[in-house]
Design a protein around this motif. Structure first.
Motif, PDB file in Angstrom:
ATOM      1  N   PHE A  78       0.887  -1.224   0.196  1.00 22.94           N
ATOM      2  CA  PHE A  78       0.014   0.332   0.181  1.00 22.94           C
ATOM      3  C   PHE A  78       1.027   0.941  -0.455  1.00 22.94           C
ATOM      4  CE2 PHE A  78      -2.067   3.598   2.449  1.00 22.94           C
ATOM      5  CZ  PHE A  78      -2.869   3.548   1.938  1.00 22.94           C
ATOM      6  N   SER A  79       2.039   1.248   0.931  1.00 25.77           N
ATOM      7  CA  SER A  79       2.853   2.709   1.154  1.00 25.77           C
ATOM      8  C   SER A  79       2.986   2.786  -0.229  1.00 25.77           C
ATOM      9  CB  SER A  79       3.840   2.248   2.204  1.00 25.77           C
ATOM     10  OG  SER A  79       2.925   2.132   3.428  1.00 25.77           O
ATOM     11  N   TRP A  80       3.962   1.637  -1.554  1.00 25.62           N
ATOM     12  CA  TRP A  80       5.315   2.202  -2.474  1.00 25.62           C
ATOM     13  C   TRP A  80       4.074   3.052  -2.955  1.00 25.62           C
ATOM     14  CZ3 TRP A  80       9.456   2.837  -2.783  1.00 25.62           C
ATOM     15  CH2 TRP A  80      10.143   2.301  -2.126  1.00 25.62           C
ATOM     16  N   ASN A  81       2.756   1.842  -3.722  1.00 31.75           N
ATOM     17  CA  ASN A  81       1.385   2.092  -4.191  1.00 31.75           C
ATOM     18  C   ASN A  81       0.856   3.505  -4.487  1.00 31.75           C
ATOM     19  OD1 ASN A  81       1.603   0.079  -6.410  1.00 31.75           O
ATOM     20  ND2 ASN A  81       1.873  -1.238  -4.752  1.00 31.75           N
ATOM     21  N   PHE A  82       0.838   3.704  -2.954  1.00 26.06           N
ATOM     22  CA  PHE A  82       0.559   5.347  -2.447  1.00 26.06           C
ATOM     23  C   PHE A  82       1.575   6.211  -3.002  1.00 26.06           C
ATOM     24  CE2 PHE A  82      -1.531   8.492  -0.175  1.00 26.06           C
ATOM     25  CZ  PHE A  82      -2.547   9.132  -0.008  1.00 26.06           C
ATOM     26  N   VAL A  83       2.851   6.369  -3.064  1.00 26.87           N
ATOM     27  CA  VAL A  83       3.542   7.519  -2.804  1.00 26.87           C
ATOM     28  C   VAL A  83       3.682   7.478  -3.859  1.00 26.87           C
ATOM     29  CG1 VAL A  83       6.359   6.882  -2.957  1.00 26.87           C
ATOM     30  CG2 VAL A  83       5.081   6.843  -0.396  1.00 26.87           C
ATOM     31  N   LEU A  84       3.634   6.304  -5.530  1.00 27.32           N
ATOM     32  CA  LEU A  84       3.651   6.476  -6.735  1.00 27.32           C
ATOM     33  C   LEU A  84       2.572   6.880  -7.108  1.00 27.32           C
ATOM     34  CD1 LEU A  84       5.135   3.056  -7.698  1.00 27.32           C
ATOM     35  CD2 LEU A  84       6.870   5.173  -7.928  1.00 27.32           C
ATOM     36  N   PHE A  85       1.714   6.558  -6.699  1.00 22.05           N
ATOM     37  CA  PHE A  85       0.325   7.290  -7.061  1.00 22.05           C
ATOM     38  C   PHE A  85       0.450   9.147  -6.761  1.00 22.05           C
ATOM     39  CE2 PHE A  85      -3.199   9.689  -4.809  1.00 22.05           C
ATOM     40  CZ  PHE A  85      -3.953  10.116  -6.329  1.00 22.05           C
ATOM     41  N   ALA A  86       1.066   9.501  -5.499  1.00 27.08           N
ATOM     42  CA  ALA A  86       1.031  11.078  -5.091  1.00 27.08           C
ATOM     43  C   ALA A  86       2.347  11.728  -6.014  1.00 27.08           C
ATOM     44  CB  ALA A  86       1.476  11.011  -3.530  1.00 27.08           C
ATOM     45  N   ILE A  87       3.383  11.077  -6.742  1.00 25.19           N
ATOM     46  CA  ILE A  87       4.736  11.368  -7.558  1.00 25.19           C
ATOM     47  C   ILE A  87       3.672  11.823  -8.994  1.00 25.19           C
ATOM     48  CG2 ILE A  87       6.501  11.110  -8.683  1.00 25.19           C
ATOM     49  CD1 ILE A  87       6.982   8.929  -6.363  1.00 25.19           C
ATOM     50  N   CYS A  88       2.507  10.760  -9.807  1.00 26.20           N
ATOM     51  CA  CYS A  88       2.012  11.528 -10.643  1.00 26.20           C
ATOM     52  C   CYS A  88       1.197  12.554 -10.837  1.00 26.20           C
ATOM     53  CB  CYS A  88       1.593  10.208 -10.771  1.00 26.20           C
ATOM     54  SG  CYS A  88       2.440   8.226 -11.648  1.00 26.20           S
ATOM     55  N   PHE A  89       0.887  12.367  -9.547  1.00 31.77           N
ATOM     56  CA  PHE A  89      -0.744  13.434  -9.126  1.00 31.77           C
ATOM     57  C   PHE A  89       0.487  14.979  -9.014  1.00 31.77           C
ATOM     58  CE2 PHE A  89      -2.746  16.250  -6.443  1.00 31.77           C
ATOM     59  CZ  PHE A  89      -4.045  16.415  -6.903  1.00 31.77           C
ATOM     60  N   VAL A  90       1.553  14.876  -8.740  1.00 32.20           N
ATOM     61  CA  VAL A  90       2.564  16.245  -8.522  1.00 32.20           C
ATOM     62  C   VAL A  90       2.991  16.914  -9.781  1.00 32.20           C
ATOM     63  CG1 VAL A  90       4.503  17.332  -7.492  1.00 32.20           C
ATOM     64  CG2 VAL A  90       2.924  15.850  -6.294  1.00 32.20           C
ATOM     65  N   GLN A  91       3.055  15.454 -10.575  1.00 31.64           N
ATOM     66  CA  GLN A  91       4.272  15.981 -11.799  1.00 31.64           C
ATOM     67  C   GLN A  91       3.188  16.299 -12.443  1.00 31.64           C
ATOM     68  OE1 GLN A  91       6.723  15.725 -13.348  1.00 31.64           O
ATOM     69  NE2 GLN A  91       7.656  14.980 -11.598  1.00 31.64           N
ATOM     70  N   PHE A  92       1.183  15.344 -13.128  1.00 30.81           N
ATOM     71  CA  PHE A  92       0.586  15.775 -13.506  1.00 30.81           C
ATOM     72  C   PHE A  92       0.025  17.226 -13.196  1.00 30.81           C
ATOM     73  CE2 PHE A  92      -4.300  16.608 -13.662  1.00 30.81           C
ATOM     74  CZ  PHE A  92      -4.643  16.212 -15.544  1.00 30.81           C
ATOM     75  N   THR A  96       0.364  20.460 -16.146  1.00 32.54           N
ATOM     76  CA  THR A  96      -0.817  21.299 -16.239  1.00 32.54           C
ATOM     77  C   THR A  96      -0.536  22.617 -16.291  1.00 32.54           C
ATOM     78  OG1 THR A  96      -2.287  19.368 -15.597  1.00 32.54           O
ATOM     79  CG2 THR A  96      -3.455  21.273 -15.768  1.00 32.54           C
ATOM     80  N   TYR A  97       0.026  23.243 -15.045  1.00 33.70           N
ATOM     81  CA  TYR A  97       0.343  24.428 -14.831  1.00 33.70           C
ATOM     82  C   TYR A  97       1.772  25.107 -16.216  1.00 33.70           C
ATOM     83  CZ  TYR A  97       2.886  27.981 -13.090  1.00 33.70           C
ATOM     84  OH  TYR A  97       3.745  29.785 -12.783  1.00 33.70           O
ATOM     85  N   GLN A  98       1.891  24.275 -16.643  1.00 31.66           N
ATOM     86  CA  GLN A  98       2.589  24.698 -18.126  1.00 31.66           C
ATOM     87  C   GLN A  98       1.926  24.586 -18.486  1.00 31.66           C
ATOM     88  OE1 GLN A  98       6.403  21.588 -17.522  1.00 31.66           O
ATOM     89  NE2 GLN A  98       7.704  23.348 -17.445  1.00 31.66           N
ATOM     90  N   VAL A  99       1.085  23.906 -19.327  1.00 30.54           N
ATOM     91  CA  VAL A  99       0.615  24.002 -20.529  1.00 30.54           C
ATOM     92  C   VAL A  99      -0.622  25.504 -20.506  1.00 30.54           C
ATOM     93  CG1 VAL A  99      -1.673  22.928 -21.086  1.00 30.54           C
ATOM     94  CG2 VAL A  99      -0.118  21.706 -21.198  1.00 30.54           C
ATOM     95  N   ARG A 100      -1.259  25.518 -18.696  1.00 30.97           N
ATOM     96  CA  ARG A 100      -1.585  26.564 -19.358  1.00 30.97           C
ATOM     97  C   ARG A 100      -0.858  28.114 -19.088  1.00 30.97           C
ATOM     98  NH1 ARG A 100      -6.571  26.712 -16.248  1.00 30.97           N
ATOM     99  NH2 ARG A 100      -6.219  29.110 -15.567  1.00 30.97           N
ATOM    100  N   SER A 101       0.844  28.239 -18.753  1.00 36.64           N
ATOM    101  CA  SER A 101       1.285  29.006 -18.878  1.00 36.64           C
ATOM    102  C   SER A 101       1.864  29.326 -20.161  1.00 36.64           C
ATOM    103  CB  SER A 101       2.659  29.397 -17.790  1.00 36.64           C
ATOM    104  OG  SER A 101       3.471  28.150 -18.329  1.00 36.64           O
TER     105      SER A 101
END
Length: 304
Positions: A78-92, A96-101
């Motif tokens: 659970f911990s490893w998969n949740f950490v990877l989910f958080a990394i993907c979320f931050v990258q997303f 998104t901010y770069q596209v808007r800018s």
């Protein structure tokens, strides 16, 4: 060597092989996570490709976290998969901010899609190019002149976005300039960065036109900071000049049924040996260097 061998043996043989397999399949959440992983790794490149990849991989890791929490009851999975989910979320969020800018007006977006995107130019690089021209599209009304022969200084580089420009010299028509072509690429190429000059042709709008203009000094500063952009414009300007040369080549012939071909200069002299050699004009010599605006000496219009 004995210690290394024992390490690999313990790594491979420490755990017993599976003699019996689990009969029931994993829950639907586990299979949903696998589907997200498969589809996510099919993403492309660029900003939107990154958004696609990070969004689906993030959903896949989230489903794996839920599966590990509810079905497997394994804190480490659970911990490893949740950490990877958080990394993907931050990258997303970051992409998104770069596209808007780097959002542009409609005309600049169309210019990017038609000219720069097929060359693989990223939006961040294109943003630097747009900012260099102050993100402004200039309007030129019908029958108004962009440049006048012998009067207008060469102080910018412009790209036609819409409309049509007529190029003349001494009142004689040379060729047209169409959208996605530079208005003054021959003049730009004929001058060094430290030189100054004036137009030897007149550029008149045949229709209402819209164009983008980069000031000469400001564009050279951009080239000095970004060599990639300098090479990009060098390729675009060279291609544009070649198109203008062939546009002139289609309009002229040398008589006796022979057609003037800029790719075969020797053919012109062999076919017409009686034609005297052309002497370059001394007036404005630095502007005529390699300029496709000038008609070859001793040739006539096809229609004349």
């Amino acid at each position: 060597m004995g210690e290394n061998a024992s390490f690999w043996e313990s790594l491979i043989y420490a755990h017993p092989t599976c003699t019996t397999w689990k009969q029931e399949a994993e829950g639907s959440i586990y299979h949903l996570a696998s589907i997200f992983f498969v589809v996510g790794f099919m993403g492309g490149s660029g900003f939107f490709g990154l958004l696609y990849v990070f969004s689906l991989l993030g959903l896949g890791f989230l489903c794996s976290s839920v599966w590990a929490w509810l079905d497997v009851c394994a804190a480490d999975i659970f911990s490893w998969n949740f950490v990877l989910f958080a990394i993907c979320f931050v990258q997303f969020v970051y992409v998104t901010y770069q596209v808007r800018s780097v959002a542009f007006d409609k005309e600049f977006q169309e210019l990017y899609s038609a000219l720069f995107q097929p060359l693989g130019i990223s939006l961040t690089v294109y943003r630097k190019i747009v900012l260099c021209c102050d993100a402004e599209v200039i309007t030129l009304e019908k029958e108004h002149c962009y440049a006048m022969q012998g009067k207008t200084p060469i102080d910018k580089l412009s790209l036609l976005v819409s409309g049509r420009i007529r190029v003349t010299v001494d009142g004689e028509f040379l060729h047209y300039i169409f959208p996605l072509q530079f208005l003054d690429s021959p003049e730009w190429d004929s001058l060094r960065p430290t030189e100054e000059g004036i137009f030897q042709v007149t550029l008149t709008a045949e229709t209402d036109c819209r164009y983008v203009a980069w000031r000469r000094k400001k564009l050279y500063l951009l080239f000095a900071k970004h060599r990639f952009i300098s090479r990009l414009f060098s390729i675009l300007i060279g291609s544009d000049i070649a198109e203008k040369l062939y546009a002139l080549n289609d309009r002229v012939h040398v008589g006796q049924g022979f057609r003037y071909d800029i790719r075969l200069p020797n053919f012109y002299h062999v076919a017409l040996p009686e034609t005297p050699p052309v002497q370059p004009s001394q007036h404005g010599h630095h502007l005529q260097r390699g300029s496709p605006r000038r008609k070859p000496a001793g040739v006539t219009n096809c229609g004349s």
